[in-house]
Design an enzyme around this catalytic site. Sequence first.
Site, PDB file in Angstrom:
ATOM      1  N   ARG A  81     -38.992 -28.410  -2.700  1.00 20.02           N
ATOM      2  CA  ARG A  81     -39.773 -29.126  -3.727  1.00 20.02           C
ATOM      3  C   ARG A  81     -38.987 -30.342  -4.179  1.00 20.02           C
ATOM      4  NH1 ARG A  81     -36.881 -24.992  -6.391  1.00 20.02           N
ATOM      5  NH2 ARG A  81     -35.381 -25.914  -7.830  1.00 20.02           N
ATOM      6  N   LYS A 126     -33.736 -15.629   1.970  1.00 16.69           N
ATOM      7  CA  LYS A 126     -32.348 -16.088   2.149  1.00 16.69           C
ATOM      8  C   LYS A 126     -31.770 -15.642   3.493  1.00 16.69           C
ATOM      9  CE  LYS A 126     -33.140 -17.497  -1.819  1.00 16.69           C
ATOM     10  NZ  LYS A 126     -33.970 -18.686  -1.726  1.00 16.69           N
ATOM     11  N   HIS A 175     -26.896 -20.005 -14.618  1.00 16.63           N
ATOM     12  CA  HIS A 175     -27.735 -20.510 -13.535  1.00 16.63           C
ATOM     13  C   HIS A 175     -28.761 -21.535 -14.000  1.00 16.63           C
ATOM     14  CE1 HIS A 175     -25.632 -17.578 -11.235  1.00 16.63           C
ATOM     15  NE2 HIS A 175     -26.104 -16.593 -11.963  1.00 16.63           N
TER      16      HIS A 175
HETATM   17  C1  MV4 Z   1     -22.241 -17.697  -4.489  1.00 13.51           C
HETATM   18  C2  MV4 Z   1     -21.089 -17.940  -5.265  1.00 13.51           C
HETATM   19  C3  MV4 Z   1     -19.862 -17.712  -4.678  1.00 13.51           C
HETATM   20  N1  MV4 Z   1     -19.792 -17.267  -3.406  1.00 13.51           N
HETATM   21  N2  MV4 Z   1     -22.117 -17.271  -3.220  1.00 13.51           N
HETATM   22  C4  MV4 Z   1     -25.464 -18.298  -7.942  1.00 13.51           C
HETATM   23  C5  MV4 Z   1     -26.940 -18.521  -7.851  1.00 13.51           C
HETATM   24  C6  MV4 Z   1     -27.256 -18.493  -6.401  1.00 13.51           C
HETATM   25  N3  MV4 Z   1     -28.224 -19.472  -6.047  1.00 13.51           N
HETATM   26  C7  MV4 Z   1     -25.974 -18.677  -5.702  1.00 13.51           C
HETATM   27  N4  MV4 Z   1     -24.925 -18.439  -6.646  1.00 13.51           N
HETATM   28  C8  MV4 Z   1     -23.650 -18.305  -6.241  1.00 13.51           C
HETATM   29  N5  MV4 Z   1     -23.467 -17.893  -4.962  1.00 13.51           N
HETATM   30  C9  MV4 Z   1     -20.922 -17.063  -2.712  1.00 13.51           C
HETATM   31  N6  MV4 Z   1     -20.825 -16.605  -1.459  1.00 13.51           N
HETATM   32  C10 MV4 Z   1     -21.243 -18.390  -6.570  1.00 13.51           C
HETATM   33  C11 MV4 Z   1     -22.537 -18.562  -7.064  1.00 13.51           C
HETATM   34  C12 MV4 Z   1     -22.612 -19.026  -8.423  1.00 13.51           C
HETATM   35  C13 MV4 Z   1     -23.086 -20.306  -8.706  1.00 13.51           C
HETATM   36  C14 MV4 Z   1     -23.550 -21.152  -7.718  1.00 13.51           C
HETATM   37  C15 MV4 Z   1     -24.034 -22.407  -8.005  1.00 13.51           C
HETATM   38  C16 MV4 Z   1     -24.037 -22.825  -9.304  1.00 13.51           C
HETATM   39  C17 MV4 Z   1     -23.582 -22.028 -10.324  1.00 13.51           C
HETATM   40  C18 MV4 Z   1     -23.112 -20.759 -10.040  1.00 13.51           C
HETATM   41  C19 MV4 Z   1     -22.655 -19.941 -11.070  1.00 13.51           C
HETATM   42  C20 MV4 Z   1     -22.195 -18.706 -10.770  1.00 13.51           C
HETATM   43  C21 MV4 Z   1     -22.179 -18.236  -9.458  1.00 13.51           C
END
Ligand code: MV4
Length: 534
Positions: A315, A135, A258
């Site tokens: 993918r 990342k 997630h």
């Molecule tokens: C975040 C966010 C808010 N702010 N980053 C969750 C999994 C990971 N791939 C990234 N995620 C998140 N990153 C920042 N800076 C909120 C999430 C997140 C989220 C993102 C996409 C879909 C569902 C989610 C559920 C909770 C938190």
Amino acid sequence: MRGGCHFGYAAPAMAQSYRSIKRILVANRGEIAVRVMRTCHERGIETVAVYSDADRLAPHVQMADYAIAIGPAPSRESYLRIDKILDACKTSGADAVHPGYGFLSENEDFADACEAAGIIFIGPRADAMRKMGSKTEARKTVTAAGTPVVPGDNGPDGNGFPDVALALASAKKIGFPVLIKAAAGGGGKGMRLVSSEAEFGASFEGAKREAAGAFGDDTVYLEKAIIRPRHIEIQVFGDEHGSIVHLGERDCSIQRRHQKVVEEAPSPVVSAELRAKMGAAAVAAARAVDYRGAGTCEFLLGADGGFYFLEMNTRLQVEHPVTEMIYGVDLVSWQIDVAEGRPLPLTQQELDGRRRGHAVECRVYAEDPVKFLPSPGTITHMRVPDGPWVRNDCGCYEGAEIPVHYDPMISKLVVWGEDRKQAVARMRRALDEYQVRGIETNLPFHRLCLRHPQFVAGEYDTGFIGREHEALTPKASGPDFEAALIALALDSGGPRPAAAASNGANGASKPTATPASSSSEISGWRWGTRGWRG
Ligand code: MV4
């Protein structure tokens, strides 16, 4: 058609240099293996299935031209074994491997091993996977390409924070709330939301410990927390002739822990203008790693309309069908074109001109719709929806056992409509036709979700399921509900009372919605069973 000059493609002078693929080994199982094989067969390409002991009778094995056993049920001993998959390629004479999603699909060592063995890996090159796999590396790479990332800090040397003091100082600069994230992460593992300075120390240590345990790498970095974001992802595609295009967005904000549950394209909140901007940002990110094949750039879309790159999935994704539906393209076929060295079938302009209508996907899981726990077992009865503009990508059948070893997804129900309203109405209709007995499914959840006023209005974010849990939980279940259903089935002369009695129908609607009619036997007229199906 294979190998020679291909009418309809540009640059016939290059025809000789295309790598003709004749036999593809699909290194996966379930619906995605079936999905990939369908396209292969349409193109006249032979298919090879690999299967574990639990999958001897699985649909992907029955569909393939050849099938090779690769070991015991646990994926570590079968679908994740690079050596066994490569042996199967040699034994079967496959010239290419399609990895599907999950399993080895984002494993750069597997991509390298395929290349070393002279087998075409249908996916991006290993170095692109490697760069996007970290990342912090991905943030650096795409930022240099001009793609916006969430404001944050990758650490003093750009490779994470070695100690809590430096991290806290940086968090204060960014401003709370911040997220501590694992560089090797994804899927929320090793992620901690920190709202104040007081909690920072414990969260930092906790995130590091979790990251070390999950990925064997405790590198963590910081991002400003975006509040109530939408998860918007852009489908991209690249070829080896320097073309990279995007196929618009998918809104995947309906998630639980997630795990995506409902996806749609286009997003109800993305304008043509925003799509063009996010599309250009995703193409720039892909270009930064010289991307080939199918990829997806994940973004967070803030309530203020700001968008930020999160990560790139290297993918074909589970939810690719909603994109296929609105562009009228076959993305697996595109993957094969690119793997053969052909140029992309359509330009950006041609793609933009093809967009039409709206598509929704519901992931149907074998799980308890109240507790969301997996519900493996045997499917004793299954009737799948059908009819105009309904697609059900399924990896199981009536009589099949859902193994405990793998993802419990039964199928992806996808519908298309001229507009969102029609697509949502069509999905409700399709969900009402869908019957599964013998195992619990999340169909009742979907029936409630597609009727939820906020979903219907397109007003949701990644916190939707968490906040609306109550409204999305089927109330009418448990022994009382099942007893009521049995009574109804017996009284109204409805079909399969015995099945309802032995397995329980897990319908979403109140049983009282179907009036019992004791006179039905006399007149020949009776109530249908629509509205309380499993
Ligand atoms: C975040 C966010 C808010 N702010 N980053 C969750 C999994 C990971 N791939 C990234 N995620 C998140 N990153 C920042 N800076 C909120 C999430 C997140 C989220 C993102 C996409 C879909 C569902 C989610 C559920 C909770 C938190």
